[in-house]
Write an enzyme that holds these catalytic residues in place. Structure first.
Site, short mmCIF file in Angstrom:
data_model
loop_
_atom_site.label_atom_id
_atom_site.label_comp_id
_atom_site.label_asym_id
_atom_site.label_seq_id
_atom_site.Cartn_x
_atom_site.Cartn_y
_atom_site.Cartn_z
N CYS A 1 22.23 86.05 27.54
CA CYS A 1 21.71 85.62 26.22
C CYS A 1 20.21 85.50 26.37
O CYS A 1 19.54 86.51 26.51
CB CYS A 1 22.39 84.35 25.72
SG CYS A 1 22.93 83.17 26.97
N SER A 2 19.66 84.31 26.40
CA SER A 2 18.22 84.18 26.62
C SER A 2 17.90 82.78 27.09
O SER A 2 16.92 82.18 26.70
CB SER A 2 17.44 84.50 25.35
OG SER A 2 17.86 83.63 24.33
N CYS A 3 18.76 82.25 27.97
CA CYS A 3 18.59 80.89 28.46
C CYS A 3 17.25 80.74 29.19
O CYS A 3 16.86 81.61 29.97
CB CYS A 3 19.72 80.55 29.43
SG CYS A 3 21.35 80.66 28.67
N CYS B 1 17.57 86.04 31.48
CA CYS B 1 18.97 85.73 31.21
C CYS B 1 19.58 86.98 30.62
O CYS B 1 19.28 87.34 29.49
CB CYS B 1 19.12 84.55 30.24
SG CYS B 1 20.85 84.30 29.73
#
Lengths: 189, 201
Positions: free
Chosen positions: B107-109, B104
């Site tokens: 962000c860090s999905c 991602c």
């Protein structure tokens, strides 16, 4: 007011994870507002902050913006400085619905807007192929600004790495999940 | 971390505790919410969930076919859950000549209820910026040296669709029971920074 003794022995990271989940579950904010509150952190703070400090800062900012807390209250609780994210600017509404088919060639609009936007810069203005369509979700540019966010589909769009970064990339097929409003039709020749 | 000193900021422990106090006092957060949420997240949202899906797909061609059409339904079929904003799970099939990897960049999905909480490196700016642009190089740096003939497919989780990789079954494990197969499926293999073919029987 004095800072009360720690309510439990958890470390601050899982605590922040749980508080974020509570804020989302109870609709204090939505995921796009939360993500945008992280984006609104001052650059130096953002870069130097650990992952969960970004979450913490976003939650604090939203609690104040939603009228649940005040900065004075938070700072008296911590007996010190409580840094927040920057102010919320204008968002934007979705574009008129259009439909795309699996296999269709599309172009990502080359737009740069100041508010919340979920299209990464590296695909803006680039052309790719739709490989998958997903169920509708709220348009983030509106949802992130507490505006009425119509639901719209997102599409997995396939690009060639060499089209995105000529000469400098490893060849690959890059797929990005793109909201409908970020896409435009490519006129066939 | 940089060496930036932010001495004026209250400690992270104090700031987090202050938010908990405010949510308890002013947003009716139940006293046990944090403990119960944490216990549930730690117990229920684990890599073993995705591993069970993969092992089932390796041994049940009909499940595999359903999973590739509708990953969300395939996860629910085994009793796994999703938060409200994870609206789709898409399963990406590795083959002898195709390798998938997820990221991602915004962000860090991740599908954390299915493959477990994202590892720290997945959230690093370096991984997020570089794996899209230099996928083969980054994978090699992480220990996966793919043949030049392997097609790399990178998936950027920029909307509410979540992805997981379906790794190839190691030949040495053909015939193993599902529960034993599940033990060899790692989180890295479902993110796509490793493959499992070398696993020994």
């Amino acid at each position: 007011m004095k800072y009360p003794s720690a309510p439990h022995n958890e470390s601050w990271r899982p605590l922040v994870r749980a508080l974020q989940a509570f804020a989302i579950e109870t609709h204090i904010c939505n995921m796009d507002e939360f993500r945008h509150a992280i984006e609104r952190m001052t650059p130096r703070h953002y870069i130097s902050a650990p992952y969960f400090e970004r979450h913490l800062t976003a939650i604090a900012t939203l609690l104040i913006e939603k009228g649940i807390a005040t900065l004075e209250e938070l700072e008296s609780l911590v007996d010190g400085e409580f840094p927040l994210s920057g102010p919320l600017g204008p968002g934007r509404l979705p574009f008129a619905p259009q439909s795309f088919a699996i296999g269709e060639t599309v172009r990502v609009k080359n737009e740069f807007v100041s508010g919340h936007v979920r299209v990464p810069a590296y695909i803006r203005g680039k052309t790719g192929t739709i490989v998958h369509a997903s169920t509708p979700t709220p348009f983030p540019d509106a949802a992130g600004h507490n505006m009425q966010a119509e639901m719209e589909p997102t599409y997995d769009v396939r690009f060639r790495a060499s089209d995105l970064w000529p000469d400098t990339s490893d060849e690959a097929l890059n797929h990005v999940a793109v909201f409908q409003s970020y896409l435009e039709k490519v006129e066939s020749a | 971390m940089t060496g930036t000193k932010r001495e004026a900021h209250a400690s992270l422990e104090k700031r987090a505790a202050a938010l908990e106090i405010v949510l308890r006092r002013k947003a009716d957060m139940p006293k046990n919410f944090v403990a119960e949420f944490t216990e549930h997240a730690d117990d229920a949202w684990i890599t073993a969930n995705g591993a069970q899906m993969v092992a089932r797909a390796w041994t049940d061609p009909e499940y595999r076919a359903r999973m590739l059409v509708d990953g969300t339904a395939a996860a629910r079929e085994l009793g796994f859950e999703f938060p409200e904003h994870h609206r789709n799970l898409v399963v990406l099939e590795n083959t002898a000549t195709v390798h998938n990897v997820i990221v991602c960049t915004l962000c860090s999905c991740t599908a954390y209820t299915i493959i477990g909480a994202a590892p720290d490196w997945y959230k690093d700016l370096d991984y997020r910026a570089r794996v899209v642009r230099e996928s083969r190089t980054v994978l090699r740096e992480m220990g996966l040296d793919l043949p030049a003939t392997t097609e790399i497919r990178v998936w950027d989780t920029t909307a509410d669709t979540r992805y997981m990789v379906l790794p190839m079954q190691p030949p040495a494990t053909i015939g193993w029971p599902v529960q034993k197969l599940a033990t060899i499926v790692t989180q890295d293999s479902m993110i796509g920074v490793t493959r499992l073919e070398q696993v020994k029987g």
